[in-house]
Design a protein around this motif. Sequence first.
Motif, short mmCIF file in Angstrom:
data_model
loop_
_atom_site.label_atom_id
_atom_site.label_comp_id
_atom_site.label_asym_id
_atom_site.label_seq_id
_atom_site.Cartn_x
_atom_site.Cartn_y
_atom_site.Cartn_z
N GLU A 1 10.15 5.29 4.49
CA GLU A 1 9.78 5.62 5.86
C GLU A 1 9.16 4.42 6.56
O GLU A 1 8.62 3.51 5.91
CB GLU A 1 8.78 6.79 5.87
N GLN B 1 4.34 2.69 10.10
CA GLN B 1 3.50 3.26 11.16
C GLN B 1 3.55 4.78 11.16
O GLN B 1 2.56 5.44 11.51
CB GLN B 1 3.88 2.70 12.54
N ASP B 2 4.70 5.35 10.74
CA ASP B 2 4.80 6.81 10.67
C ASP B 2 3.97 7.35 9.49
O ASP B 2 3.34 8.41 9.59
CB ASP B 2 6.25 7.24 10.50
N GLN C 1 0.06 9.94 9.85
CA GLN C 1 0.02 11.32 9.39
C GLN C 1 -1.42 11.82 9.26
O GLN C 1 -2.31 11.12 8.79
CB GLN C 1 0.74 11.47 8.05
N ILE D 1 7.74 11.76 4.36
CA ILE D 1 7.13 12.66 5.35
C ILE D 1 7.94 13.95 5.37
O ILE D 1 9.13 13.94 5.69
CB ILE D 1 7.11 12.02 6.75
N LYS E 1 8.78 17.50 6.99
CA LYS E 1 8.67 18.12 8.32
C LYS E 1 9.10 19.59 8.30
O LYS E 1 9.35 20.17 9.36
CB LYS E 1 9.54 17.34 9.32
N SER F 1 4.03 17.68 10.38
CA SER F 1 4.54 16.91 9.24
C SER F 1 3.41 16.56 8.29
O SER F 1 2.26 16.35 8.70
CB SER F 1 5.22 15.63 9.74
#
Length: 383
Positions: free
Chosen positions: A140, A143-144, A148, A200, A202, A213
């Motif tokens: 992933e 930054q994602d 979280q 992640i 979802k 998420s």
Amino acid sequence: MSKLKLLLGCLLCVLSLTGCWNSKDIQNMAYVTALGLDYQDGKYITYVQVLNFSNVAKTENSQIGNVIPVWIGRGEGKTVTESFNAIYATSQIRVFWGHVKAIVCTENILHRGDRMKEAYDMLNRYREIRYNILLYGTKEPLQDIFAQKSILNLSPLDTIMYTPAQIFSQRSYILPVYGFKLIAQYNEAGNPAMLPSLTIDKEGWREDYKVKSMLKINGAYFFRKQQMIGWLSESDLQGYRWLQRKLERSPIMIPNERNPSAAVVLLHPTAKIKPVFENGKPYYNIRLKIEAYLDELAKEIPEKEIEKQASKVVEQQIRYTYKKGLQIRSDVLKLDQSLYREYPDKWHELHQSREFILEEDSLKQIHVQVELLHTGKYKGRQN
């Protein structure tokens, strides 16, 4: 004159006192809690997750459920140091690295073993960063991952990235890895290094009707001689867990997941891998003892039959994971390590001609003994 001498004496005493010229206000520092490493187009790209400790500290006035902001910094450069300096240039306040708890690496840098080694060498040289830091890989965007939140809008420090032991105590699957452990695996013969991977999810959670998420450990990367050789999913590693000494509890369905008759939770495995030789070729036998208790029963099954079926499922999962490891030429079950420890001279002799010596028939006997401790609040059938 006496008063003048006294005044001069006092001034000299004051001037000799040490000052606080280098002091820093702790509330005016950016505390990095997680670090991300990437490598693209000949440059290191680093990400930092920064938290305001006044927001995450548990006090009498803190309110559970309030959204806690996360700050993410980004820098890039030809070296890791240069990328850090790029973060300093815009951080506005001093950056402190003594609270780094996790490092997440992208596949880009994991594929480049030399760059990964260079980056980790720099981090370990820096005095503020400790050795007992959790390490992860990910597919992933960093930054994602760092954006979280935790469930109930708790502190990001309460996510699985920082506290995997909380989840591991309820659902043991892939063991968390600390930096010093990975270094030992990198340098130890016959011991493939394994790095858990973060993703992640979802699908699992919603806040009212809004999708929330959550971070999840979905597999692991494997390395040999400091080079990444492949990735296996959590499903591929279902048999790996039974050889972990630190496994606390993990469930299985019997006789299989398609048509389960019962759910059994297995606890505290004790495994022994024994290398044997036939015509100069090494083979491996596994003996495994494991405790269990009945968690759910859909059909009436005698206790002895539950133990028998559970043993069969565990054996099947171990063989399944072994074959998945062969596909990426990785010794997931660490059979080769047992050969190295028991017959080091023979190990060196065999590895002179081939680096990877395991074959499909190398894993021979697997003897699994499941001991059913109890059947919950209901009594089970004895026969």
